[in-house]
Design a protein around this motif. Structure first.
Motif, PDB file in Angstrom:
ATOM      1  N   PRO A  50       5.611  12.697  -9.014  1.00  0.00           N
ATOM      2  CA  PRO A  50       5.308  13.187  -7.663  1.00  0.00           C
ATOM      3  C   PRO A  50       3.843  13.606  -7.538  1.00  0.00           C
ATOM      4  O   PRO A  50       3.317  14.302  -8.404  1.00  0.00           O
ATOM      5  CB  PRO A  50       6.236  14.397  -7.499  1.00  0.00           C
ATOM      6  CG  PRO A  50       7.316  14.206  -8.519  1.00  0.00           C
ATOM      7  CD  PRO A  50       6.661  13.494  -9.667  1.00  0.00           C
ATOM      8  N   PRO A  51       3.166  13.168  -6.483  1.00  0.00           N
ATOM      9  CA  PRO A  51       1.788  13.612  -6.257  1.00  0.00           C
ATOM     10  C   PRO A  51       1.744  15.114  -5.971  1.00  0.00           C
ATOM     11  O   PRO A  51       2.756  15.719  -5.604  1.00  0.00           O
ATOM     12  CB  PRO A  51       1.352  12.813  -5.017  1.00  0.00           C
ATOM     13  CG  PRO A  51       2.330  11.697  -4.900  1.00  0.00           C
ATOM     14  CD  PRO A  51       3.611  12.201  -5.471  1.00  0.00           C
ATOM     15  N   CYS A  85       7.317   5.635   2.430  1.00  0.00           N
ATOM     16  CA  CYS A  85       7.505   6.735   1.491  1.00  0.00           C
ATOM     17  C   CYS A  85       6.923   8.000   2.108  1.00  0.00           C
ATOM     18  O   CYS A  85       5.781   8.004   2.562  1.00  0.00           O
ATOM     19  CB  CYS A  85       6.808   6.423   0.166  1.00  0.00           C
ATOM     20  SG  CYS A  85       6.783   7.816  -1.003  1.00  0.00           S
ATOM     21  N   LEU A 101      11.498   8.737  -0.888  1.00  0.00           N
ATOM     22  CA  LEU A 101      10.344   8.537  -1.755  1.00  0.00           C
ATOM     23  C   LEU A 101      10.413   7.186  -2.448  1.00  0.00           C
ATOM     24  O   LEU A 101      11.503   6.683  -2.748  1.00  0.00           O
ATOM     25  CB  LEU A 101      10.265   9.642  -2.814  1.00  0.00           C
ATOM     26  CG  LEU A 101      10.215  11.081  -2.313  1.00  0.00           C
ATOM     27  CD1 LEU A 101      10.068  12.037  -3.490  1.00  0.00           C
ATOM     28  CD2 LEU A 101       9.093  11.287  -1.317  1.00  0.00           C
ATOM     29  N   CYS A 108       6.570   7.709  -6.707  1.00  0.00           N
ATOM     30  CA  CYS A 108       6.536   9.140  -6.374  1.00  0.00           C
ATOM     31  C   CYS A 108       7.734   9.882  -6.959  1.00  0.00           C
ATOM     32  O   CYS A 108       7.640  11.080  -7.255  1.00  0.00           O
ATOM     33  CB  CYS A 108       6.471   9.332  -4.866  1.00  0.00           C
ATOM     34  SG  CYS A 108       4.877   8.852  -4.137  1.00  0.00           S
ATOM     35  N   ASN A 138      -5.017  13.419  -5.029  1.00  0.00           N
ATOM     36  CA  ASN A 138      -4.151  14.202  -5.910  1.00  0.00           C
ATOM     37  C   ASN A 138      -4.946  15.314  -6.596  1.00  0.00           C
ATOM     38  O   ASN A 138      -4.470  16.460  -6.715  1.00  0.00           O
ATOM     39  CB  ASN A 138      -3.524  13.281  -6.954  1.00  0.00           C
ATOM     40  CG  ASN A 138      -2.225  13.818  -7.491  1.00  0.00           C
ATOM     41  OD1 ASN A 138      -1.334  14.190  -6.743  1.00  0.00           O
ATOM     42  ND2 ASN A 138      -2.101  13.877  -8.808  1.00  0.00           N
ATOM     43  N   ARG A 151       5.978  10.612   0.729  1.00  0.00           N
ATOM     44  CA  ARG A 151       4.980  11.279  -0.112  1.00  0.00           C
ATOM     45  C   ARG A 151       3.644  10.530  -0.117  1.00  0.00           C
ATOM     46  O   ARG A 151       2.594  11.148  -0.019  1.00  0.00           O
ATOM     47  CB  ARG A 151       5.524  11.413  -1.531  1.00  0.00           C
ATOM     48  CG  ARG A 151       4.950  12.574  -2.344  1.00  0.00           C
ATOM     49  CD  ARG A 151       5.340  13.927  -1.750  1.00  0.00           C
ATOM     50  NE  ARG A 151       4.882  15.025  -2.573  1.00  0.00           N
ATOM     51  CZ  ARG A 151       5.620  15.617  -3.518  1.00  0.00           C
ATOM     52  NH1 ARG A 151       6.865  15.221  -3.733  1.00  0.00           N
ATOM     53  NH2 ARG A 151       5.128  16.626  -4.201  1.00  0.00           N
ATOM     54  N   CYS A 152       3.683   9.201  -0.245  1.00  0.00           N
ATOM     55  CA  CYS A 152       2.428   8.461  -0.402  1.00  0.00           C
ATOM     56  C   CYS A 152       2.175   7.436   0.703  1.00  0.00           C
ATOM     57  O   CYS A 152       1.168   6.735   0.661  1.00  0.00           O
ATOM     58  CB  CYS A 152       2.392   7.769  -1.761  1.00  0.00           C
ATOM     59  SG  CYS A 152       3.469   6.320  -1.884  1.00  0.00           S
TER      60      CYS A 152
END
Length: 248
Positions: free
Chosen positions: A76-77, A53, A68, A72, A220, A55-56
């Motif tokens: 979403p972070p 991913c 993603l 996420c 976050n 994003r994370c």
């Protein structure tokens, strides 16, 4: 002036290595060079990277740039991307604990060496910022482990480290037993960028550094504070990431 130079010469280093041989960062066995792992510990590490991913950093069976995970997509972070050197397991945990509680600050350099392969994502002009500790925890521990890693990473990448841009203004209890909502509520208002430092953050890319990514709640909250101060991008780089079946 020659004598001090000899202290750091090849002969002196050989004597030092004989007296204090380099040790495996995981189990402490003697290894051939500093910041290395023995074969057993190396084999136990699970190195993370693509596909994941974006994003994370949750591992995917198949993935690509910008893909993603479901979590996420749903929430979403506040950070824009994340990467981790290894999955959190027995050896990764031992390394993190040596730095965090074992009084072994040199382990930060070991972590940074393995995290550095993800630095190609960091844009020019970025600032390296550690996840801050509350002053009372620093007073008890003696140092912030994330700041040590961030300093080692910045030195390797020749990026400016800023250890003072974000402050933890609220002491919080351990998050381990809390659910996602309780973690968010606990960390609300815990971090801030002082007003006099906001011009440094404004319109800059930030590389946020931490030792372990568990749920992402702390990162976050820090990213939220940086974005409110005007950061255009916040990337997250960690030594280890907890990988759960639900992440896949």
């Amino acid at each position: 002036m020659a004598a001090p130079a000899l202290l750091f010469g090849p002969a002196a280093r050989r004597v030092l290595d004989f007296a204090l041989p380099p040790r495996c960062a995981g189990c402490g066995a003697i290894v051939e060079a500093p910041h290395r792992f023995c074969l057993s510990c190396w084999s136990s590490l699970r190195f993370l990277g693509e596909p994941c991913c974006d994003r994370c950093a949750a591992p995917f069976d198949h993935g690509g740039p910008g893909r993603l995970c479901g979590a996420c997509l749903a929430t979403p972070p506040r950070f824009d991307w994340a990467r981790a050197a290894v999955a959190y397991g027995d050896i990764a945990r031992q390394v993190a604990l040596k730095l965090k509680y074992g009084g072994r600050p040199g382990v930060a350099e070991t972590m940074a060496r393995f995290m550095a392969r993800h630095l190609d994502r960091v844009p020019q002009g970025a600032l390296v910022v550690p996840v801050p500790l509350h002053r009372w925890r620093i007073w008890k521990r003696g140092y912030n482990q994330a700041a040590l890693i961030a300093t080692a990473l910045a030195r390797r990448a020749q990026i400016e480290p800023r250890l003072d841009l974000v402050r933890r203004v609220k002491a919080t209890p351990p998050l381990k037993a809390m659910g996602p909502k309780q973690r968010r509520d606990t960390l609300r208002g815990a971090f801030r960028v002082p007003p006099e430092l906001r011009p440094i953050v404004r319109a800059r890319s930030i590389l946020l550094v931490d030792d372990v990514y568990t749920s992402g709640a702390t990162a976050n909250a820090v990213a939220r504070a940086l974005k409110r101060a005007g950061a255009t991008e916040v990337g997250l780089l960690c030594w280890a990431r907890v990988v759960r079946d639900a992440d896949h």
